[in-house]
Design an enzyme around this catalytic site. Structure first.
Site, mmCIF file in Angstrom:
data_model
loop_
_atom_site.group_PDB
_atom_site.id
_atom_site.type_symbol
_atom_site.label_atom_id
_atom_site.label_comp_id
_atom_site.label_asym_id
_atom_site.label_seq_id
_atom_site.Cartn_x
_atom_site.Cartn_y
_atom_site.Cartn_z
ATOM 1 N N PHE A 119 0.828 -1.178 -0.310
ATOM 2 C CA PHE A 119 -0.211 0.190 0.268
ATOM 3 C C PHE A 119 0.789 1.742 0.256
ATOM 4 O O PHE A 119 1.776 1.121 0.346
ATOM 5 C CB PHE A 119 -0.646 -0.359 0.782
ATOM 6 N N GLN A 232 -8.022 14.692 3.709
ATOM 7 C CA GLN A 232 -7.354 13.848 2.934
ATOM 8 C C GLN A 232 -8.146 13.728 1.223
ATOM 9 O O GLN A 232 -9.463 13.935 1.350
ATOM 10 C CB GLN A 232 -7.401 12.465 3.494
ATOM 11 N N HIS A 234 -8.261 10.802 -1.686
ATOM 12 C CA HIS A 234 -7.883 9.950 -2.583
ATOM 13 C C HIS A 234 -7.166 10.361 -3.575
ATOM 14 O O HIS A 234 -9.016 11.220 -4.783
ATOM 15 C CB HIS A 234 -9.169 9.216 -2.034
ATOM 16 N N LEU A 244 -15.096 5.292 -4.524
ATOM 17 C CA LEU A 244 -13.394 4.496 -4.705
ATOM 18 C C LEU A 244 -12.699 4.128 -5.233
ATOM 19 O O LEU A 244 -12.953 2.998 -5.567
ATOM 20 C CB LEU A 244 -13.318 4.838 -3.648
ATOM 21 N N GLU A 247 -6.987 1.594 -2.914
ATOM 22 C CA GLU A 247 -5.537 2.033 -3.429
ATOM 23 C C GLU A 247 -4.916 0.699 -3.620
ATOM 24 O O GLU A 247 -3.819 1.090 -4.419
ATOM 25 C CB GLU A 247 -4.748 2.337 -2.206
ATOM 26 N N ARG A 278 -0.487 9.311 -0.303
ATOM 27 C CA ARG A 278 -1.955 10.073 -1.064
ATOM 28 C C ARG A 278 -2.219 11.302 -1.652
ATOM 29 O O ARG A 278 -2.283 11.597 -2.089
ATOM 30 C CB ARG A 278 -2.625 9.692 -0.151
ATOM 31 N N HIS A 346 -12.049 12.302 0.890
ATOM 32 C CA HIS A 346 -12.083 10.673 1.192
ATOM 33 C C HIS A 346 -12.203 10.608 2.446
ATOM 34 O O HIS A 346 -12.348 10.106 3.247
ATOM 35 C CB HIS A 346 -10.526 10.190 0.337
ATOM 36 N N ARG A 381 -2.923 11.068 6.551
ATOM 37 C CA ARG A 381 -3.317 9.180 6.771
ATOM 38 C C ARG A 381 -2.659 8.000 5.707
ATOM 39 O O ARG A 381 -3.097 8.652 4.148
ATOM 40 C CB ARG A 381 -4.209 8.690 7.222
HETATM 41 C C1 LIG Z 1 -15.265 3.745 0.229
HETATM 42 C C2 LIG Z 1 -14.111 3.667 1.237
HETATM 43 C C3 LIG Z 1 -12.920 3.366 1.475
HETATM 44 C C4 LIG Z 1 -12.386 3.034 2.407
HETATM 45 N N1 LIG Z 1 -11.558 2.399 2.020
HETATM 46 C C5 LIG Z 1 -10.093 1.316 3.080
HETATM 47 C C6 LIG Z 1 -9.801 0.807 3.339
HETATM 48 O O1 LIG Z 1 -9.243 0.102 2.666
HETATM 49 N N2 LIG Z 1 -8.902 0.924 4.916
HETATM 50 C C7 LIG Z 1 -8.582 2.151 5.466
HETATM 51 O O2 LIG Z 1 -7.778 1.891 6.180
HETATM 52 N N3 LIG Z 1 -9.469 2.490 5.674
HETATM 53 C C8 LIG Z 1 -10.418 2.667 4.708
HETATM 54 N N4 LIG Z 1 -11.055 3.840 4.545
HETATM 55 C C9 LIG Z 1 -12.109 4.693 5.693
HETATM 56 C C10 LIG Z 1 -12.275 3.636 6.759
HETATM 57 O O3 LIG Z 1 -13.514 3.161 6.390
HETATM 58 C C11 LIG Z 1 -13.099 5.089 8.099
HETATM 59 O O4 LIG Z 1 -12.107 6.078 7.900
HETATM 60 C C12 LIG Z 1 -13.592 4.239 8.995
HETATM 61 O O5 LIG Z 1 -14.395 2.574 8.625
HETATM 62 C C13 LIG Z 1 -14.496 4.595 10.052
HETATM 63 O O6 LIG Z 1 -15.058 3.751 11.378
HETATM 64 P P1 LIG Z 1 -15.865 4.600 11.852
HETATM 65 O O7 LIG Z 1 -16.523 3.555 13.212
HETATM 66 O O8 LIG Z 1 -14.967 5.383 12.285
HETATM 67 O O9 LIG Z 1 -17.382 5.458 11.635
HETATM 68 P P2 LIG Z 1 -18.014 4.858 10.053
HETATM 69 O O10 LIG Z 1 -17.838 4.079 9.602
HETATM 70 O O11 LIG Z 1 -18.548 5.767 9.180
HETATM 71 O O12 LIG Z 1 -19.691 4.808 11.586
HETATM 72 C C14 LIG Z 1 -19.932 6.029 11.639
HETATM 73 C C15 LIG Z 1 -21.816 5.580 12.621
HETATM 74 O O13 LIG Z 1 -21.638 6.839 13.430
HETATM 75 C C16 LIG Z 1 -23.301 6.474 12.662
HETATM 76 N N5 LIG Z 1 -24.104 8.140 12.823
HETATM 77 C C17 LIG Z 1 -23.527 9.574 12.696
HETATM 78 N N6 LIG Z 1 -23.557 10.529 13.345
HETATM 79 C C18 LIG Z 1 -24.811 9.508 13.985
HETATM 80 C C19 LIG Z 1 -25.745 10.449 14.121
HETATM 81 N N7 LIG Z 1 -26.070 12.045 14.545
HETATM 82 N N8 LIG Z 1 -26.604 9.662 15.402
HETATM 83 C C20 LIG Z 1 -26.533 8.516 15.078
HETATM 84 N N9 LIG Z 1 -25.536 7.770 14.504
HETATM 85 C C21 LIG Z 1 -24.938 8.284 13.679
HETATM 86 C C22 LIG Z 1 -23.509 5.801 11.583
HETATM 87 O O14 LIG Z 1 -24.765 5.696 11.246
HETATM 88 C C23 LIG Z 1 -22.699 4.884 11.377
HETATM 89 O O15 LIG Z 1 -23.234 4.175 12.431
HETATM 90 C C24 LIG Z 1 -12.345 4.043 3.706
HETATM 91 C C25 LIG Z 1 -13.134 4.887 3.205
HETATM 92 C C26 LIG Z 1 -14.313 5.361 2.446
HETATM 93 C C27 LIG Z 1 -14.862 6.078 2.149
#
Ligand SMILES: Cc1cc2nc3c(=O)[nH]c(=O)nc-3n(C[C@H](O)[C@H](O)[C@H](O)COP(=O)(O)OP(=O)(O)OC[C@H]3O[C@@H](n4cnc5c(N)ncnc54)[C@H](O)[C@@H]3O)c2cc1C
Length: 569
Positions: A119, A232, A234, A244, A247, A278, A346, A381
């Site tokens: 990566f 960030q 992407h 997306l 990567e 990135r 991203h 990141r």
């Molecule tokens: C398309 C894509 C691909 C990615 N690929 C990778 C990868 O391969 N490797 C890597 O390391 N990272 C990757 N990332 C980044 C990574 O996926 C995310 O940073 C990470 O999954 C975020 O997880 P989280 O648990 O913080 O939040 P999220 O998974 O975003 O979850 C947020 C939660 O909060 C809840 N929520 C938000 N606001 C409220 C509210 N006001 N009231 C109630 N509930 C709320 C939502 O319902 C959800 O359940 C990627 C990101 C994207 C967008």
């Protein structure tokens, strides 16, 4: 008004929230709120993988967590707190094996060990993956575990405000979307794991639900945010849709070409080429496009991501989801044709200011995952480090909450929560009977100015323009109203509530970017093109001031073993 009460309230059903819930539910009454069903959280969309120095790849036999930590610190352009980075990288192998033992189906090498791919910005191939659906398998594994362990879930409940008084947190105000009622919830400890703010930008890879409202809610309630200017972009997002293209496309060997047929990364990162971090690849692509070496398309200028030389077999085996997205959304099969890509927003490096165990300066309030800024990603990141961050710090936050509650914790003040519920009732009545301004139009205006003026390259006058635009949208927001008075499943109403918080988030991003007079990681200024460690090797902290605008201050970076050096790839 009814009121619910729990020991621990977790807001967010993505990886960070679920991992924290799983760590606490044996001992406490834990409830998890998510505005969508947990497995629709943005974590589900993660494709490429999760980093850990397992040393499984034959090319990485001497990989260590220290090398992972060094790559992360260098990738962060030396803004990450090195003590926190060390914790994350040391925990990484255990976290990955724990997920494996809980049933996560990782891709395998022929000897049965967990497969690892190269990566960007990493000295060794250390990204563990499950083809190109890594987030999907991780999230389902954790959700199943949370259900199995009896975590109480409130799906499709929006948290609309955080009850803080006297530097302590007492709970939240939630809106039950299905029944259309406001529900105050009291809790001894509250954790936000609400994900990123991608939709503050117009062009973003993020799900529509990624509004960043959690960061805005915490900020409005008096919790400081950190390093918000670091956004960030992407490098490889599908033209027109911004979906997306992981990567892993480059990790598996994909090339980037301009309209002269040049692998132009040679000019910008001669050693790492397409696998530079990135920030560097995004700037290189944008420079090629700006200088006329992109391709024309009705939807904009683009660069080619070419996978053809990998061959159909490898593409089908390692990147089947990417191939399907290309076929379904733009009618291109990457086995036969290059993919048209451009960079877009991203990931949120900045967020709620926490320590390395998820605690914030507000007693009883914690944050983890993308909404939090620990900081392990600093100014940029590395791919594969966010999935890791969510699970490691979700787990550590559980430990920190346990220590707080075992030590007596605090008794949440019911009245503080009820007072806030009354305010929310007034706010909703105001929007329902309200003015003519439509929040979808205001949101679009906000997002457009952020993409145009606080993007990959930044300049003082553009950021000032963004701040003016934000102020104007904020003014118009006072006259906002929703079309239907119904409270049941009224997404327009929810969007209207969230927009207020998006405006707060955008304000801290644009202001932080304007104040930081240097270029570091993803923050690249045309008027201050060099990194300036003497003046700017520090975090930006913003608290909401009495007049509603951010009060900013700065805090030193924790440096343990890696002295800042020039970043060359
Ligand atoms: C398309 C894509 C691909 C990615 N690929 C990778 C990868 O391969 N490797 C890597 O390391 N990272 C990757 N990332 C980044 C990574 O996926 C995310 O940073 C990470 O999954 C975020 O997880 P989280 O648990 O913080 O939040 P999220 O998974 O975003 O979850 C947020 C939660 O909060 C809840 N929520 C938000 N606001 C409220 C509210 N006001 N009231 C109630 N509930 C709320 C939502 O319902 C959800 O359940 C990627 C990101 C994207 C967008």
């Amino acid at each position: 008004m009814d009121m619910l009460s729990h020991d621990v309230l977790i807001v967010g059903g993505g990886l960070a929230g679920l991992r924290c819930a799983v760590g606490l539910c044996d001992k406490y009454d834990v409830a998890l709120i998510s505005k969508v069903h947990p497995i629709r959280s943005h974590s589900i969309a993660a494709q490429g993988g999760i980093n850990a120095a397992l040393a499984n790849n034959p090319d990485a036999r001497d990989d260590t967590w220290e090398k992972h930590a060094f790559d992360t610190v260098k990738g962060s352009d030396y803004l990450a707190d090195q003590d926190a980075v060390e914790i994350m990288c040391r925990e990484a192998p255990e976290i990955v094996y724990e997920m494996e033992h809980w049933g996560c189906p990782f891709s395998r090498f022929p000897d049965g060990s967990i497969a690892q791919r190269p990566f960007g910005g990493a000295g060794y191939p250390r990204t563990c993956y499950s083809t190109d659906i890594t987030g999907h398998v991780l999230l389902n594994t954790l959700y199943e575990r949370a259900v199995f362990k009896g975590v109480k879930v409130y799906p499709e409940w929006h948290v609309t405000a955080l009850a803080t008084e006297d530097e302590s947190c007492h709970g939240v105000i939630a809106f039950d979307l299905i029944n259309g009622v406001i529900m105050p919830i009291r809790a001894k400890a509250t954790l936000f794991a609400t994900g990123g703010y991608g939709r503050v930008y117009f062009y973003s890879t993020n799900a529509l639900i990624n509004t960043g409202s959690g960061i805005g809610i915490a900020y409005k309630a008096g919790v400081p945010v950190k390093d918000m200017e670091f956004v960030q972009f992407h490098p490889t997002c599908l033209i027109g849709t911004n979906i997306l293209m992981t990567e892993a496309c480059r990790g598996e060997g994909g090339y980037l070409f301009n309209n002269r047929g040049e692998r132009f990364m040679e000019r910008y990162a001669p050693k790492a080429m397409e696998l530079a971090p990135r920030d560097i690849v995004s700037r290189s692509i944008q420079t090629e496009i700006n200088e006329g070496r992109g391709f024309d398309h009705p939807l904009g200028r683009y660069i080619r991501l070419d996978l053809r030389h990998l061959g159909g077999k490898k593409i089908l085996e390692r990147l089947p989801g990417i191939r399907k997205i290309c076929i379904d959304f733009i009618g291109i099969d990457p086995v036969n044709e290059p993919i048209p890509i451009m960079p877009c927003q991203h990931y949120s490096m900045g967020g709620i200011d926490t320590d390395a165990a998820g605690a914030t300066p507000v007693r009883g309030f914690y944050a983890a995952g993308e909404c939090a800024c620990v900081s392990v990603h600093g100014a940029n990141r590395l791919g594969g480090n966010s999935l890791l961050d969510t699970i490691v710090f979700g787990k550590l936050a559980a430990g920190s909450i346990d220590a707080y509650l075992s030590g007596g914790g605090a008794v949440p003040d019911e009245k503080a929560v009820l007072r806030l519920a009354g305010d929310m009732e007034k706010k909703i009545s105001g929007l329902v009977s309200g003015g003519k301004e439509k929040t979808f139009a205001l949101h679009a205006e906000l997002a457009r100015t952020m993409s145009a003026n606080v993007g990959i390259f930044r300049r003082q006058d553009e950021m000032e323009q963004a701040l003016q635009d934000i102020a104007r949208v904020r003014e118009r927001y006072r006259g906002a109203g929703v079309s239907s008075p119904s409270r049941h499943m009224n997404y327009e109403l929810m969007n209207a509530i969230e927009l207020e918080y998006m405006l707060e988030v955008a304000h801290t991003i644009a202001l932080g970017a304007l104040l930081r007079e240097e270029s570091r990681g993803a923050h690249s200024r045309r008027d201050f093109t060099k990194r300036d460690d003497e003046k700017w090797l520090k975090h930006t902290i913003a608290r909401r001031g009495a007049d509603g605008s951010p009060d900013t201050s700065f805090r030193g970076v924790a440096i343990t073993r890696y002295q800042p050096m020039e970043r060359v790839y």
